[in-house]
Design an enzyme around this catalytic site. Sequence first.
Site, PDB file in Angstrom:
ATOM      1  N   SER A 235      -2.910   6.807   5.815  1.00 62.47           N
ATOM      2  CA  SER A 235      -2.286   5.723   6.557  1.00 62.47           C
ATOM      3  C   SER A 235      -3.177   5.283   7.711  1.00 62.47           C
ATOM      4  CB  SER A 235      -0.921   6.167   7.107  1.00 62.47           C
ATOM      5  OG  SER A 235      -0.376   5.184   7.967  1.00 62.47           O
TER       6      SER A 235
ATOM      7  N   LYS B 119       5.457   0.603   9.495  1.00 62.52           N
ATOM      8  CA  LYS B 119       5.245   2.014   9.818  1.00 62.52           C
ATOM      9  C   LYS B 119       6.533   2.564  10.439  1.00 62.52           C
ATOM     10  CE  LYS B 119       0.832   1.573   8.815  1.00 62.52           C
ATOM     11  NZ  LYS B 119       0.241   2.160   7.588  1.00 62.52           N
TER      12      LYS B 119
ATOM     13  N   SER C 232       0.876   3.732   2.247  1.00 58.67           N
ATOM     14  CA  SER C 232       0.886   4.419   3.534  1.00 58.67           C
ATOM     15  C   SER C 232       2.254   4.953   3.934  1.00 58.67           C
ATOM     16  CB  SER C 232       0.364   3.489   4.631  1.00 58.67           C
ATOM     17  OG  SER C 232       1.280   2.443   4.891  1.00 58.67           O
TER      18      SER C 232
ATOM     19  N   SER D 247       0.837  -1.202   0.000  1.00 57.82           N
ATOM     20  CA  SER D 247       0.000   0.000   0.000  1.00 57.82           C
ATOM     21  C   SER D 247       0.870   1.249   0.000  1.00 57.82           C
ATOM     22  CB  SER D 247      -0.912   0.014   1.239  1.00 57.82           C
ATOM     23  OG  SER D 247      -0.161   0.302   2.410  1.00 57.82           O
TER      24      SER D 247
END
Length: 268
Positions: A232, A124, A69, A67
């Site tokens: 996100s 992250k 994010s 993705s």
Amino acid sequence: MNFPLIMLILLLITGSIALLDRTVLHRHRAPGDQGPWWVEYPKSFFPVILVVFCLRSFLVEPFKIPSGSMIPTLLVGDFILVNKYTYGIRLPVANVKLMDINSPQRGEVMVFRYPVDPSMDYIKRIVGIPGDIITYRDKQLSVNNVPVRMEPNGEYTYVESGLKFVYSRSYTESLGNHRYNVLINPLEEHSIQLGGVLPFPHHENCSYNDRGFTCKVPPGNYFAMGDNRDSSSDSRYWGFVPDQNIVGKAFMIWWNFSDLKRIGLSIK
């Protein structure tokens, strides 16, 4: 798919057959004769599976970015490598820590098991360690009541899935010993979509309003956010990352089919 568990099962099956042949089955064959296929194949695959299992479990594991994010740091389609021992040696599959080595630090990019569904891996950036007070208000991140320095870095545009064109502004943040770029969408008014906040453990450590939130990170947990701040799903919505969910530290992009120039880039 729980790939580590599948690897462990294959390792146990092939290893058991190889051991059985070495201790029992070979006695019933003439010298120089090969065993049946169901013995020879597992014997051949066992060393390969053992090496791959050990590498992935204790040293380095590959992941693919699914993705956007973490744009602009990581792009969709990046294949990355994750250091499995930076934050300690863990027992494969069970993910029980056997030995502490280093603790996650602010600014590092970390892969972890998604707290809501541990069968999924998330990636992250760590912005808060145990005891930190994290505030994100009006698109400004603060740690322990000190605003994180943000330097304007021009405009950034990209195309999301479905051919949606996204315009953002890029900023360079400095957190700990790390400098990295984040994206802020000027068309997105709110710092957080309150309707998307889930009930999560230690939710009482956080306070939310229309301008943002403040959270105190509990012991044994971390606060993680995506670099693509307005696109996100991160600790703002589903809470803290427990230490037992940590997989490792992302450190390099090793492949990208769409952009070969990204091969070998270190992850800041």
